[in-house]
Design an enzyme around this catalytic site. Structure first.
Site, PDB file in Angstrom:
ATOM      1  N   HIS A 181       0.838  -1.194   0.000  1.00 21.88           N
ATOM      2  CA  HIS A 181       0.000   0.000   0.000  1.00 21.88           C
ATOM      3  C   HIS A 181       0.876   1.248   0.000  1.00 21.88           C
ATOM      4  CE1 HIS A 181       1.084   0.569   4.218  1.00 21.88           C
ATOM      5  NE2 HIS A 181       0.842  -0.726   4.387  1.00 21.88           N
ATOM      6  N   GLU A 211       5.755   2.065 -10.490  1.00 17.76           N
ATOM      7  CA  GLU A 211       4.334   2.408 -10.643  1.00 17.76           C
ATOM      8  C   GLU A 211       4.038   2.842 -12.083  1.00 17.76           C
ATOM      9  OE1 GLU A 211       2.146   1.788  -8.507  1.00 17.76           O
ATOM     10  OE2 GLU A 211       2.858   2.083  -6.464  1.00 17.76           O
ATOM     11  N   SER A 260       4.183   1.888   2.269  1.00 23.79           N
ATOM     12  CA  SER A 260       4.693   0.590   2.731  1.00 23.79           C
ATOM     13  C   SER A 260       6.210   0.475   2.626  1.00 23.79           C
ATOM     14  CB  SER A 260       4.039  -0.547   1.945  1.00 23.79           C
ATOM     15  OG  SER A 260       4.380  -0.454   0.569  1.00 23.79           O
TER      16      SER A 260
END
Length: 282
Positions: free
Chosen positions: A44, A169, A47
């Site tokens: 998440h 990402e 994290s």
């Protein structure tokens, strides 16, 4: 046996080191990535996974522990040589473009690295061909879709002929079609070469494609294993702020409605086959 590409040994990093009340962003983390492997680092927000990306590419150095790349310690002396063998693709494709056209952008890093012109032209053509963007060589990057922009970013990375592709990402801002385009491109590149892929993501659909998953939680390595081993944790992952793959969510909803299934399936194909065999093919 495959050789080690990246190794973290008991690595800890705290952003506000002077504040002893702050928990480390990364706390005593160890793992090894091997040549040709696809490792997904999931977790998440907060994290520690993005901090790991910065530690692996030398934007940060650990306060304790060691990072080794190609068997050598990653430090200020080895940093630039290491980065020359590591392709990076970030979250927002618009922040990566520097060229007026697609081919200019792919050529930018090659020119900075002193690649001769004739070789540079060939590398640009080959890289754009690999990501199916040859028809857009003279296009302006801002006219492309999100998925096309990220494919150009991947072309720019692989034009450097790296041994490692680090995706930070890279699909999080894309629509489903763009995400599929990028992930299909990465799968194809791995099939054609011995490229090592490390993807930093919170998307467990993306992590399904990896050979191994490292799960982070509050700066600690929470779990490590094959995707099917990690996803067996089911509700535990949801409680830690992660969304289960679509097929697993549907499997759980069907079970709540009394539909009998062999398992909570990770892929849509497995789910459809189970439904067909159990309920329709009688």
């Amino acid at each position: 046996m495959k050789r080690e590409i990246i190794s973290l040994q008991e690595v800890t990093f705290t952003y506000a080191e002077e504040d002893k009340s702050m928990r480390p962003a990364v706390n005593n983390v160890s793992y090894t990535v091997y040549e040709g492997e696809w490792v997904a680092i999931v977790g998440h927000n907060g994290s520690g996974k993005s901090t790991l990306a910065r530690l692996m590419n030398g934007l940060l150095f650990p306060q304790t522990g060691k990072v080794r790349v190609f068997g050598e310690p990653l430090d200020e002396q080895s940093l630039w040589d290491t980065r020359s063998q590591m392709g990076m693709v970030f979250q927002n494709p618009d922040n990566q473009f520097v060229g007026a056209t697609v081919q200019d952008d792919v050529a930018f890093a090659l020119e900075n690295n002193g690649v001769p012109f004739e070789e540079m032209v060939e590398r640009v053509k080959r890289s754009l061909l690999k990501v199916k963007m040859s028809d857009f060589m003279n296009s302006e990057p801002h006219h492309l879709s999100g998925g096309q922009k990220q494919r150009v970013a991947i072309a720019g990375a692989i034009a450097l002929q790296p041994k490692i592709l680090l995706l930070d990402e890279a699909t999080s801002m894309l629509d489903p079609q763009g995400r599929d385009e990028v992930l299909s491109t990465v799968q194809q590149l791995r099939a054609e070469t011995d490229l090592t892929v490390i993807s930093i993501t919170h998307d467990l659909e993306e992590a399904l494609l990896a050979d191994r998953v490292i799960m982070m939680n509050q700066g600690n390595k929470y779990a490590e294993g094959k995707p099917e081993e990690i996803f067996q944790r089911g509700q535990e992952l949801v409680d830690l702020g992660l969304d289960l793959p679509f097929a697993m969510n549907v499997s759980r909803l069907l079970k709540k409605q009394g539909v009998t299934l062999v398992a909570e399936h990770m892929s849509e194909e497995e789910l459809v086959n189970d439904l067909w065999t159990s309920h329709f093919n009688k």
